[in-house]
Scaffold this active site. Structure first.
Site, PDB file in Angstrom:
ATOM      1  N   PHE A  95       0.857  -1.183   0.000  1.00 28.19           N
ATOM      2  CA  PHE A  95       0.000   0.000   0.000  1.00 28.19           C
ATOM      3  C   PHE A  95       0.898   1.239   0.000  1.00 28.19           C
ATOM      4  CE2 PHE A  95      -2.992  -3.118   1.692  1.00 28.19           C
ATOM      5  CZ  PHE A  95      -4.122  -2.817   0.938  1.00 28.19           C
ATOM      6  N   HIS A 112      -2.318  -3.400 -13.402  1.00 30.31           N
ATOM      7  CA  HIS A 112      -3.244  -4.285 -12.703  1.00 30.31           C
ATOM      8  C   HIS A 112      -3.667  -5.419 -13.637  1.00 30.31           C
ATOM      9  CE1 HIS A 112      -6.787  -5.669 -10.458  1.00 30.31           C
ATOM     10  NE2 HIS A 112      -6.196  -5.105  -9.406  1.00 30.31           N
ATOM     11  N   ASP A 148      -7.785   0.312  -6.709  1.00 36.36           N
ATOM     12  CA  ASP A 148      -7.734   0.075  -8.163  1.00 36.36           C
ATOM     13  C   ASP A 148      -8.865   0.801  -8.882  1.00 36.36           C
ATOM     14  OD1 ASP A 148      -5.755  -1.732  -7.318  1.00 36.36           O
ATOM     15  OD2 ASP A 148      -7.183  -3.384  -7.262  1.00 36.36           O
ATOM     16  N   PRO A 601     -12.709 -49.063 -38.723  1.00 40.43           N
ATOM     17  CA  PRO A 601     -12.027 -50.024 -39.588  1.00 40.43           C
ATOM     18  C   PRO A 601     -13.008 -51.096 -40.044  1.00 40.43           C
ATOM     19  CG  PRO A 601     -11.496 -50.474 -37.296  1.00 40.43           C
ATOM     20  CD  PRO A 601     -12.352 -49.225 -37.311  1.00 40.43           C
ATOM     21  N   GLY A 637     -20.710 -47.360 -39.103  1.00 39.41           N
ATOM     22  CA  GLY A 637     -20.350 -46.470 -40.216  1.00 39.41           C
ATOM     23  C   GLY A 637     -21.458 -45.482 -40.522  1.00 39.41           C
ATOM     24  N   CYS A 710      -7.963 -52.647 -54.948  1.00 35.29           N
ATOM     25  CA  CYS A 710      -8.937 -51.755 -55.570  1.00 35.29           C
ATOM     26  C   CYS A 710      -8.574 -51.406 -57.008  1.00 35.29           C
ATOM     27  CB  CYS A 710      -9.101 -50.489 -54.736  1.00 35.29           C
ATOM     28  SG  CYS A 710      -7.560 -49.621 -54.412  1.00 35.29           S
ATOM     29  N   PHE A 809     -12.966 -58.396 -57.372  1.00 36.45           N
ATOM     30  CA  PHE A 809     -12.175 -58.116 -56.174  1.00 36.45           C
ATOM     31  C   PHE A 809     -11.545 -59.400 -55.628  1.00 36.45           C
ATOM     32  CE2 PHE A 809     -11.292 -55.824 -52.118  1.00 36.45           C
ATOM     33  CZ  PHE A 809     -10.770 -54.683 -52.705  1.00 36.45           C
TER      34      PHE A 809
END
Length: 905
Positions: A95, A112, A148, A601, A637, A710, A809
């Site tokens: 102070f 401050h 303040d 997955p 999914g 693929c 495939f």
């Protein structure tokens, strides 16, 4: 007063903050005529005093400036002796009498750490966090006789992150920006431009100084958000506390906790009818609203402990005997501690009991890194606060030890392929493996002998929701969203290194789960995955926007820039033919762009994805960044495709399912999608080809990875003059193929992935023969245990047949002939399909190769080779083979969005 006039300044304050303000004012040319600070703490001088004394600036150390509210005459006399024109109060904890405040001709300015008039008082920065403010900042105001309440000269603000602590807020903004702003304010006073804006009482608060124990006791009968804010607001000092199991316990390292209530050891919290839970996340406290908070560290009756280990027998590392070099490092560390603490340091000296604060921890860690090369975290100092323990910790880490808690899970352990392997079999969310919410499971089958490998948790839509929300939190509020791009890349490089170190185990798991031949799994399934992670890790800090010239709005000017930003939570759904590689192709680009991910997955081959998740934790990926939810496509999914928080979906699979997913993406939230779908890739072989190479690559184009590929050549077009010879050579080569156990190093052709697929392939051959195709070789299931199919050739296939249009495939070569020299005709036939994934041409004629490759309507065209993919080359299809790219720089575009920003000046 001219703008160049410099001031005589008195600095009244303390700490390294005041010391840095002192340096900056002198650098700006102002004269610091005196420094007024606090008395030494034992042998420990305040940093600003040390700095000023070294420059020969008068230093005054007052225990207090007044007594019973009246200024001390001897203090006033010493202060007036410096004849200051302005008082600067950076972090002043005392102070100061108004006789001092008003003495200089420019009076006094004070720093401050709050946006006044909110949070007036000495503990303002704590209250900013404890109250959950979204904005923080500091004020530089003209000191008055209030608390303040003086007029504002300057204010600056910053956003407050949800997990911000006093230390992080101080280090990122309050400290560096506050120092600069104090100097800026003095220069404004010097130039006569400093404003005096009266503080309003609207929104004003005065919060008590947190120097009383009762003020920092946590009331757990509050919502979880309030509990989190209270703990983090006191995280550095003095620490929020509760009575737990009858012991005074301080709480540090608070995080909001999502997901179901964890299982663990319950602990009693005084004043709360909801017990806390000790689990792998630490101490989980449930708020009055049913939401939860996790706490990482506890101080139980003055002793720090990892919250997750509370109540366990204390683990003691074997005491390390130091080498001569390590003893020298320890001696250096003792000097560092002594320099910081300003006391003699013994082995039993406690860093914090001796008075160290948060900035001392920062300094200590920096000096440890400089002197020993060891990088520690703040919490490591808390957990080893005595000097001897700290030295042991530094030496332990320098020898390669890890201070991170061991990552454990319910592992499946097997001895296979002459090695011990282990892998998870549960859902992976928020860096934890857990059972599904329903308890349902899927049995994973080894296609080599149809024996069960293990049961895998089957995710439900509620599990998907939990995973998505964890990913959303990691992106919006977690460490990942704040991470530097280069640091993100370093994590990805580390993950790639771990995959490399574990590649034999990964390849073995891939082999037993998907039927991949081990040698191929090692080179391609795993090898290309590692290459992919390293490639995209290098992209992390090279994702850049542009500056764009636009028309100016005269007389002003304009600047337009673009930023490339991550999308958010991305869902990935991957197939069973290359489980780890398809994960890597998509996820590496996704994470390099800064997104978080939930991946489903393939239901029949989830094990390498789960092992990958384990390695991601070991690499240091934060919770929620990667989440793995094994399950069915129709349930799990679909839940990803439908989720409103998923902003991008990447899918590899059939065209039929791709259409369903695309519709779901549109109807849910118009999420971005990239689809790699079915193929019927044509391979055109002209009579002038290199026959040996065309036969070898033709075999590979169909039978690579037992046809589960693929981009496999779905139909070979052979020029008429070499048609019979080509078929004869192919049959010869098939006769040389070794079919058998995929773990046998001599095997070239392994089992099909799962029974339903094998049955579909046998049906495909039957349809072809019934339509008039000639079965040259194969066409049957191999007479041995396991899901093996003979490599098959169907010749004389005509364009109208089912097998000429649809993908198998599998290991089925579909062969047609074309007339000699009919280039236009064969290109037209090759393109007469709704698919456009890949294609190929074999010819020695460069002009013809260029002509045909230009006209084949497919995303990839191979010339005199096949299956030659690379991580740097974009991959993706046309037409009903989908859209979007994996691999290469273009893959990043799938996981980024472009923001345009236009400035006017």
């Amino acid at each position: 007063m001219t703008s160049c006039e410099k001031l005589r300044v008195a600095i009244i304050g303390q700490s390294s903050f005041a010391g840095e303000v002192y340096k900056l004012l002198r650098k700006d040319g102002h004269t610091v005529v005196g420094v007024f600070t606090v008395p030494d703490q034992g042998a420990r001088e305040d940093p600003v005093a040390t700095t000023a004394a070294a420059d020969g600036v008068p230093v005054f150390k007052f225990k207090s400036w007044r007594k019973k509210g009246v200024a001390l005459p001897e203090v006033l006399e010493q202060y007036k002796s410096v004849n200051a024109e302005l008082n600067v109060l950076p972090f002043c904890s005392q102070f100061i009498p108004m006789e001092v405040i008003n003495a200089p001709r420019h009076q006094s300015i004070c720093y401050h750490p709050s946006l006044l008039p909110r949070h007036r008082g000495a503990s303002s920065i704590n209250w900013t966090l404890m109250c959950g403010d979204k904005k923080a900042g500091f004020s530089i105001f003209w000191a008055d006789d209030g608390l303040d309440t003086g007029p504002i000269l300057l204010q600056k603000e910053c956003s407050v992150d949800p997990d911000e602590t006093v230390d992080t807020l101080y280090n990122k903004f309050m400290y560096p920006e506050g120092i600069k702003s104090m100097a800026e304010a003095v220069n404004m006073v010097s130039a006569g431009t400093a404003p005096r804006v009266p503080q309003t009482e609207e929104g004003a608060t005065y919060d008590p100084f947190l120097n009383k124990k009762e003020l920092v006791r946590l009331d757990t009968e509050r919502p979880a958000e309030d509990i989190h804010n209270f703990i983090r607001g006191l995280d550095s000092s003095p620490g929020a506390w509760i009575m737990m199991d009858g012991k005074e316990t301080k709480l540090y390292g608070s995080k909001r906790f999502s997901g179901p209530k964890p299982t663990g050891t319950e602990v009693a919290i005084e004043g709360c009818d909801r017990p806390g839970v000790i689990c792998s996340h630490g101490l989980v406290i449930t708020g009055s609203d049913g939401k939860m908070v996790s706490v990482a560290r506890l101080s139980v009756e003055g002793k720090f402990v990892q919250a997750a280990k509370y109540g366990q027998a204390e683990e003691t590392r074997e005491r390390l005997e130091l080498t001569a070099e390590e003893t020298a490092v320890a001696d250096d560390l003792r000097k560092t501690w002594a320099d910081i603490l300003k006391i003699d340091v013994s082995d039993e000296t406690d860093f914090f009991v001796a008075g160290a604060g948060s900035m001392d921890v920062v300094r200590l860690l920096e000096e440890v890194k400089m002197k020993s090369g060891v990088e520690l975290q703040n919490e490591d100092v808390f957990m080893a606060s005595k000097f001897d323990d700290f030295v042991q910790t530094v030496v332990f880490v320098s020898r390669g030890g890890s201070l991170k808690p061991e990552f454990t899970y319910d592992a499946i352990k097997m001895h296979v392929n002459n090695m011990d392997i282990s892998f998870p079999h549960q859902i992976f969310i928020n860096n934890e493996f857990t059972e599904s919410s329903t308890g349902r499971q899927i049995t994973s089958i080894n296609p080599a002998d149809e024996s069960p490998i293990c049961d895998v948790a089957r995710s439900s839509p509620s599990d998907v929701d939990r995973a998505v929300r964890a990913a959303h939190e990691a992106f919006t509020e977690g460490e990942w969203g704040k991470m530097n791009a280069r640091d993100r890349g370093a994590l990805m490089f580390k993950l790639a290194d771990l995959m490399d170190q574990n590649k034999e185990e990964l390849a073995t798991i891939e082999s037993i789960d998907s039927g991949a031949v081990y040698t191929l799994a090692l080179k391609t399934h795993v090898g290309m995955s590692i290459d992919t992670w390293r490639y995209f890790a290098g992209w992390c800090d090279k994702i850049q926007g542009k500056t764009i010239p636009i028309n100016n709005a005269r007389p002003n000017r304009n600047l337009t820039i673009t930023k490339r930003e991550p999308i958010g939570v991305c869902g990935l759904v991957t197939p069973w033919n290359y489980p780890l590689m398809m994960l890597s192709w998509k996820m590496a680009a996704c994470l390099a762009a800064g997104n978080t991910v939930v991946i489903k997955p393939a239901q029949v081959s989830p094990l390498t994805a789960l092992k990958f998740a384990e390695l991601a934790v070991r690499a240091g990926f934060p919770p929620g960044v990667i989440n793995v939810v094994p399950g069915s496509g129709g349930e799990c999914g679909q839940a990803i495709a439908d989720h409103p928080l998923v902003r991008k979906l990447g899918f590899t699979g059939s065209t039929e399912i791709g259409k369903v997913i695309m519709k779901s993406c549109a109807e849910s939230n118009l999420k971005k999608a990239s689809l790699e779908l079915g193929g019927k890739s044509p391979l055109v072989i002209f009579a002038d080809c290199d026959m040996d190479k065309a036969v070898r690559m033709g075999m590979s184009s169909v039978f690579f990875n037992k046809g589960e590929n693929c981009i496999a050549a779905g139909r070979l077009f052979i020029e008429e003059s070499i048609y019979d010879e080509y078929l004869r050579r192919i049959v010869e080569e098939i006769g040389k193929m070794t079919i058998g156990d995929p773990l046998d190093r001599s095997t070239q052709h392994g089992p099909q992935n799962h029974l339903a697929h094998l049955e579909k392939l046998l049906e495909y051959v039957d349809i072809g023969v019934k339509e008039g195709a000639r079965l040259v070789v194969g066409g049957k299931r191999v007479d041995r245990p396991g899901l093996y199919m003979e490599p098959t050739v169907l010749a004389d296939v005509e364009d109208h047949m089912f097998i000429a249009k649809e993908e198998s495939f599998g290991p089925i070569m579909v062969v047609s002939k074309f007339a000699e020299g009919d280039v236009e005709g064969v290109v037209r036939r090759a393109n007469d399909t709704e698919y456009g994934l890949a294609s190929g041409v074999f010819t020695r004629d460069v002009n013809r190769a260029l002509y045909v490759s230009d006209r084949l309507d497919a995303g990839t065209c191979f010339v005199n080779t096949y299956n030659k993919t690379d991580v740097a080359a974009p991959f993706g299809g046309f037409k009903q083979s989908g859209f979007g790219k994996d691999l290469g720089e273009e893959a990043l575009n799938e996981y980024l969005k472009t923001k345009t920003i236009t400035f006017e000046y």
